[in-house]
Design a protein around this motif. Structure first.
Motif, PDB file in Angstrom:
ATOM      1  N   SER A   1       0.831  -1.203   0.000  1.00  0.00           N
ATOM      2  CA  SER A   1       0.000   0.000   0.000  1.00  0.00           C
ATOM      3  C   SER A   1       0.864   1.251   0.000  1.00  0.00           C
ATOM      4  O   SER A   1       1.883   1.320   0.690  1.00  0.00           O
ATOM      5  CB  SER A   1      -0.906   0.026   1.233  1.00  0.00           C
ATOM      6  N   ALA A   2       0.428   2.250  -0.750  1.00  0.00           N
ATOM      7  CA  ALA A   2       1.199   3.489  -0.866  1.00  0.00           C
ATOM      8  C   ALA A   2       1.374   4.176   0.488  1.00  0.00           C
ATOM      9  O   ALA A   2       2.450   4.680   0.803  1.00  0.00           O
ATOM     10  CB  ALA A   2       0.526   4.426  -1.853  1.00  0.00           C
ATOM     11  N   TRP A   3       0.314   4.203   1.321  1.00  0.00           N
ATOM     12  CA  TRP A   3       0.420   4.870   2.623  1.00  0.00           C
ATOM     13  C   TRP A   3       1.458   4.177   3.500  1.00  0.00           C
ATOM     14  O   TRP A   3       2.200   4.834   4.227  1.00  0.00           O
ATOM     15  CB  TRP A   3      -0.932   4.943   3.335  1.00  0.00           C
ATOM     16  N   PHE A   4       1.522   2.842   3.432  1.00  0.00           N
ATOM     17  CA  PHE A   4       2.501   2.104   4.239  1.00  0.00           C
ATOM     18  C   PHE A   4       3.915   2.356   3.725  1.00  0.00           C
ATOM     19  O   PHE A   4       4.838   2.606   4.513  1.00  0.00           O
ATOM     20  CB  PHE A   4       2.198   0.600   4.221  1.00  0.00           C
ATOM     21  N   LEU A   5       4.099   2.303   2.417  1.00  0.00           N
ATOM     22  CA  LEU A   5       5.423   2.536   1.836  1.00  0.00           C
ATOM     23  C   LEU A   5       5.900   3.965   2.083  1.00  0.00           C
ATOM     24  O   LEU A   5       7.104   4.209   2.201  1.00  0.00           O
ATOM     25  CB  LEU A   5       5.410   2.195   0.346  1.00  0.00           C
ATOM     26  N   ALA A   6       4.966   4.918   2.190  1.00  0.00           N
ATOM     27  CA  ALA A   6       5.335   6.302   2.482  1.00  0.00           C
ATOM     28  C   ALA A   6       5.739   6.483   3.941  1.00  0.00           C
ATOM     29  O   ALA A   6       6.622   7.278   4.254  1.00  0.00           O
ATOM     30  CB  ALA A   6       4.173   7.233   2.145  1.00  0.00           C
ATOM     31  N   LYS A   7       5.106   5.737   4.847  1.00  0.00           N
ATOM     32  CA  LYS A   7       5.425   5.908   6.265  1.00  0.00           C
ATOM     33  C   LYS A   7       6.630   5.082   6.698  1.00  0.00           C
ATOM     34  O   LYS A   7       7.281   5.428   7.690  1.00  0.00           O
ATOM     35  CB  LYS A   7       4.218   5.618   7.149  1.00  0.00           C
ATOM     36  N   LEU A   8       6.970   4.037   5.979  1.00  0.00           N
ATOM     37  CA  LEU A   8       8.066   3.151   6.383  1.00  0.00           C
ATOM     38  C   LEU A   8       9.402   3.879   6.558  1.00  0.00           C
ATOM     39  O   LEU A   8      10.080   3.655   7.570  1.00  0.00           O
ATOM     40  CB  LEU A   8       8.189   1.980   5.401  1.00  0.00           C
ATOM     41  N   PRO A   9       9.816   4.763   5.658  1.00  0.00           N
ATOM     42  CA  PRO A   9      11.081   5.477   5.893  1.00  0.00           C
ATOM     43  C   PRO A   9      11.059   6.327   7.168  1.00  0.00           C
ATOM     44  O   PRO A   9      12.075   6.459   7.856  1.00  0.00           O
ATOM     45  CB  PRO A   9      11.242   6.365   4.657  1.00  0.00           C
ATOM     46  N   LEU A  10       9.901   6.878   7.504  1.00  0.00           N
ATOM     47  CA  LEU A  10       9.786   7.669   8.735  1.00  0.00           C
ATOM     48  C   LEU A  10       9.874   6.785   9.969  1.00  0.00           C
ATOM     49  O   LEU A  10      10.458   7.170  10.987  1.00  0.00           O
ATOM     50  CB  LEU A  10       8.492   8.468   8.737  1.00  0.00           C
ATOM     51  N   VAL A  11       9.304   5.596   9.885  1.00  0.00           N
ATOM     52  CA  VAL A  11       9.389   4.639  10.986  1.00  0.00           C
ATOM     53  C   VAL A  11      10.849   4.216  11.188  1.00  0.00           C
ATOM     54  O   VAL A  11      11.342   4.161  12.328  1.00  0.00           O
ATOM     55  CB  VAL A  11       8.491   3.407  10.710  1.00  0.00           C
ATOM     56  N   ILE A  12      11.545   3.969  10.104  1.00  0.00           N
ATOM     57  CA  ILE A  12      12.969   3.618  10.174  1.00  0.00           C
ATOM     58  C   ILE A  12      13.768   4.795  10.737  1.00  0.00           C
ATOM     59  O   ILE A  12      14.665   4.608  11.565  1.00  0.00           O
ATOM     60  CB  ILE A  12      13.479   3.168   8.793  1.00  0.00           C
ATOM     61  N   PHE A  13      13.437   6.012  10.303  1.00  0.00           N
ATOM     62  CA  PHE A  13      14.098   7.202  10.833  1.00  0.00           C
ATOM     63  C   PHE A  13      13.935   7.299  12.348  1.00  0.00           C
ATOM     64  O   PHE A  13      14.898   7.544  13.075  1.00  0.00           O
ATOM     65  CB  PHE A  13      13.544   8.462  10.159  1.00  0.00           C
ATOM     66  N   LEU A  14      12.708   7.110  12.860  1.00  0.00           N
ATOM     67  CA  LEU A  14      12.484   7.196  14.305  1.00  0.00           C
ATOM     68  C   LEU A  14      13.230   6.100  15.061  1.00  0.00           C
ATOM     69  O   LEU A  14      13.755   6.346  16.153  1.00  0.00           O
ATOM     70  CB  LEU A  14      10.990   7.130  14.627  1.00  0.00           C
ATOM     71  N   SER A  15      13.310   4.918  14.487  1.00  0.00           N
ATOM     72  CA  SER A  15      14.064   3.835  15.119  1.00  0.00           C
ATOM     73  C   SER A  15      15.545   4.192  15.214  1.00  0.00           C
ATOM     74  O   SER A  15      16.180   3.999  16.245  1.00  0.00           O
ATOM     75  CB  SER A  15      13.887   2.536  14.336  1.00  0.00           C
ATOM     76  N   GLY A  16      16.080   4.718  14.119  1.00  0.00           N
ATOM     77  CA  GLY A  16      17.477   5.146  14.124  1.00  0.00           C
ATOM     78  C   GLY A  16      17.720   6.333  15.036  1.00  0.00           C
ATOM     79  O   GLY A  16      18.746   6.413  15.721  1.00  0.00           O
ATOM     80  N   LEU A  17      16.768   7.261  15.068  1.00  0.00           N
ATOM     81  CA  LEU A  17      16.875   8.425  15.951  1.00  0.00           C
ATOM     82  C   LEU A  17      16.941   7.988  17.406  1.00  0.00           C
ATOM     83  O   LEU A  17      17.694   8.551  18.198  1.00  0.00           O
ATOM     84  CB  LEU A  17      15.698   9.372  15.722  1.00  0.00           C
ATOM     85  N   HIS A  18      16.185   6.970  17.745  1.00  0.00           N
ATOM     86  CA  HIS A  18      16.207   6.451  19.111  1.00  0.00           C
ATOM     87  C   HIS A  18      17.598   5.942  19.474  1.00  0.00           C
ATOM     88  O   HIS A  18      18.155   6.317  20.505  1.00  0.00           O
ATOM     89  CB  HIS A  18      15.167   5.336  19.270  1.00  0.00           C
ATOM     90  N   SER A  19      18.159   5.119  18.624  1.00  0.00           N
ATOM     91  CA  SER A  19      19.503   4.575  18.903  1.00  0.00           C
ATOM     92  C   SER A  19      20.544   5.685  18.970  1.00  0.00           C
ATOM     93  O   SER A  19      21.373   5.720  19.883  1.00  0.00           O
ATOM     94  CB  SER A  19      19.908   3.577  17.817  1.00  0.00           C
ATOM     95  N   ALA A  20      20.515   6.574  18.008  1.00  0.00           N
ATOM     96  CA  ALA A  20      21.507   7.647  17.952  1.00  0.00           C
ATOM     97  C   ALA A  20      21.357   8.614  19.118  1.00  0.00           C
ATOM     98  O   ALA A  20      22.355   9.092  19.675  1.00  0.00           O
ATOM     99  CB  ALA A  20      21.393   8.380  16.620  1.00  0.00           C
ATOM    100  N   SER A  21      20.132   8.906  19.520  1.00  0.00           N
ATOM    101  CA  SER A  21      19.910   9.822  20.643  1.00  0.00           C
ATOM    102  C   SER A  21      20.378   9.211  21.960  1.00  0.00           C
ATOM    103  O   SER A  21      20.955   9.903  22.805  1.00  0.00           O
ATOM    104  CB  SER A  21      18.429  10.201  20.744  1.00  0.00           C
ATOM    105  N   GLY A  22      20.137   7.916  22.122  1.00  0.00           N
ATOM    106  CA  GLY A  22      20.634   7.241  23.313  1.00  0.00           C
ATOM    107  C   GLY A  22      22.151   7.278  23.385  1.00  0.00           C
ATOM    108  O   GLY A  22      22.739   7.549  24.439  1.00  0.00           O
ATOM    109  N   ALA A  23      22.790   7.033  22.253  1.00  0.00           N
ATOM    110  CA  ALA A  23      24.257   7.090  22.199  1.00  0.00           C
ATOM    111  C   ALA A  23      24.751   8.511  22.466  1.00  0.00           C
ATOM    112  O   ALA A  23      25.747   8.705  23.172  1.00  0.00           O
ATOM    113  CB  ALA A  23      24.752   6.593  20.844  1.00  0.00           C
ATOM    114  N   ALA A  24      24.053   9.497  21.934  1.00  0.00           N
ATOM    115  CA  ALA A  24      24.446  10.890  22.166  1.00  0.00           C
ATOM    116  C   ALA A  24      24.318  11.263  23.635  1.00  0.00           C
ATOM    117  O   ALA A  24      25.179  11.968  24.182  1.00  0.00           O
ATOM    118  CB  ALA A  24      23.595  11.827  21.300  1.00  0.00           C
TER     119      ALA A  24
END
Length: 138
Positions: free
Chosen positions: A77-100
């Motif tokens: 679905s287009a809505w899912f494919l559009a939100k997936l990069p943002l979900v990945i971004f938030l997951s990465g932001l969590h790891s990077a923010s914890g490390a910071a």
């Protein structure tokens, strides 16, 4: 069964987003001041919370989210494919923010512009994700 998965996803998501905003506010400087004994107890407490609560909530968000996507047949679905990069971004932001935060506590270093605004990035990405997931505009 789907409604129970959805409820679990929303609960875990609220917990994760709250924890990520807490990380962001802590990186902004809230609670990073040194105490008389030289410790930064609030920052250390936030890291413990992150490890015991926020990170497991993120795992539940991913597991239940994937189950719902494939269970509902939305993987293309287009809505899912559009939100997936943002979900990945938030997951990465969590790891990077914890490390910071760990680095900031350990070295008393400056927090970069990007990490000082973790709470803002979180709210922006989450708002777009919420619109895509609820309204499914595309």
């Amino acid at each position: 069964m789907y409604l129970y998965l959805k409820a679990a996803h929303v609960i875990a998501l609220a917990t994760f987003i709250g924890g990520l905003i807490l990380l962001g506010l802590t990186l902004r400087g809230v609670g990073l001041e040194r105490h008389a004994d030289g410790t930064r107890s609030f920052g250390a407490t936030v890291l413990k919370w992150d490890g015991y609560i926020t990170a497991p909530a993120l795992a539940v968000v991913w597991i239940v989210g994937i189950a719902m996507v494939f269970g509902g047949g939305w993987e293309t679905s287009a809505w899912f494919l559009a939100k997936l990069p943002l979900v990945i971004f938030l997951s990465g932001l969590h790891s990077a923010s914890g490390a910071a935060l760990k680095r900031t506590i350990a070295t008393e270093g400056e927090v970069s512009f990007f990490f000082r605004h973790t709470a803002v990035w979180t709210l922006l990405a989450f708002s777009i994700i919420a619109v895509l997931a609820v309204a499914k505009p595309i």
